[in-house]
Design a protein around this motif. Structure first.
Motif, mmCIF file in Angstrom:
data_model
loop_
_atom_site.group_PDB
_atom_site.id
_atom_site.type_symbol
_atom_site.label_atom_id
_atom_site.label_comp_id
_atom_site.label_asym_id
_atom_site.label_seq_id
_atom_site.Cartn_x
_atom_site.Cartn_y
_atom_site.Cartn_z
ATOM 1 N N HIS A 134 1.006 -1.285 0.063
ATOM 2 C CA HIS A 134 0.054 -0.087 -0.134
ATOM 3 C C HIS A 134 0.897 1.165 -0.070
ATOM 4 O O HIS A 134 0.606 2.096 0.804
ATOM 5 N N SER B 144 1.235 3.653 -1.791
ATOM 6 C CA SER B 144 0.549 5.050 -2.232
ATOM 7 C C SER B 144 -0.609 5.372 -1.563
ATOM 8 O O SER B 144 -1.351 6.027 -1.769
ATOM 9 N N ASP B 145 -1.142 4.545 -0.483
ATOM 10 C CA ASP B 145 -2.029 4.905 0.694
ATOM 11 C C ASP B 145 -1.680 5.928 1.250
ATOM 12 O O ASP B 145 -0.658 6.348 1.556
ATOM 13 N N TYR C 2 7.355 11.028 1.320
ATOM 14 C CA TYR C 2 6.102 11.551 1.667
ATOM 15 C C TYR C 2 6.296 12.982 2.123
ATOM 16 O O TYR C 2 5.890 13.326 3.263
#
Length: 142
Positions: A47, A49-50, A84
């Protein structure tokens, strides 16, 4: 997509990304750092890109930091900040990167991380700003 049958060592249960993140976080909260490390790595692999991926990356760094595994901790926090940069844990990742570098006796690099944090996140949460002041003083940053 069905889970890969050849991955019996998996720690994450099936479920939504949020359920899987919460599972990994519970392991961290229980101080099961090796299991939490594995679970957060699996979460990020599945995940990445969650919206929770930045948080997972930060907590992965924590699993190393609390065990004084500073090389992988520094790499994880750097990845959390670079990967991020707009995530909710970006400023925390930069702070923890500085703290990790300080623990590694890399004072100049730590002070650079703290300077970057002050410059890039002028509206960081109060707890991050307070820790920044404390950690800069601890590292004798100019």
């Amino acid at each position: 997509t069905p889970p890969a049958a050849a991955a019996p060592a998996t720690r994450l249960p099936a479920g939504t990304p949020k359920e899987r993140y919460d599972f990994a976080f519970r392991l961290l909260a229980q101080a099961d750092y090796p299991a939490a490390e594995t679970a957060f790595k699996e979460f990020l692999a599945a995940h990445g890109s969650d919206p929770l991926a930045g948080n997972a990356q930060y907590w992965l760094g924590e699993t190393y930091y609390v065990r004084q595994q500073f090389e992988p901790a520094a790499a994880a926090f750097l990845q959390g900040y670079q990967g991020y940069p707009k995530g909710p844990k970006a400023s925390d990742s930069l702070l923890k990167l500085g703290m990790t570098l300080t623990a590694m006796k890399k004072t100049a690099e730590a002070c650079a991380a703290y300077g970057q944090l002050a410059k890039e996140f002028p509206s960081a949460p109060a707890n991050v700003k307070e820790a920044l002041v404390r950690e800069r003083a601890k590292a004798n940053c100019r």
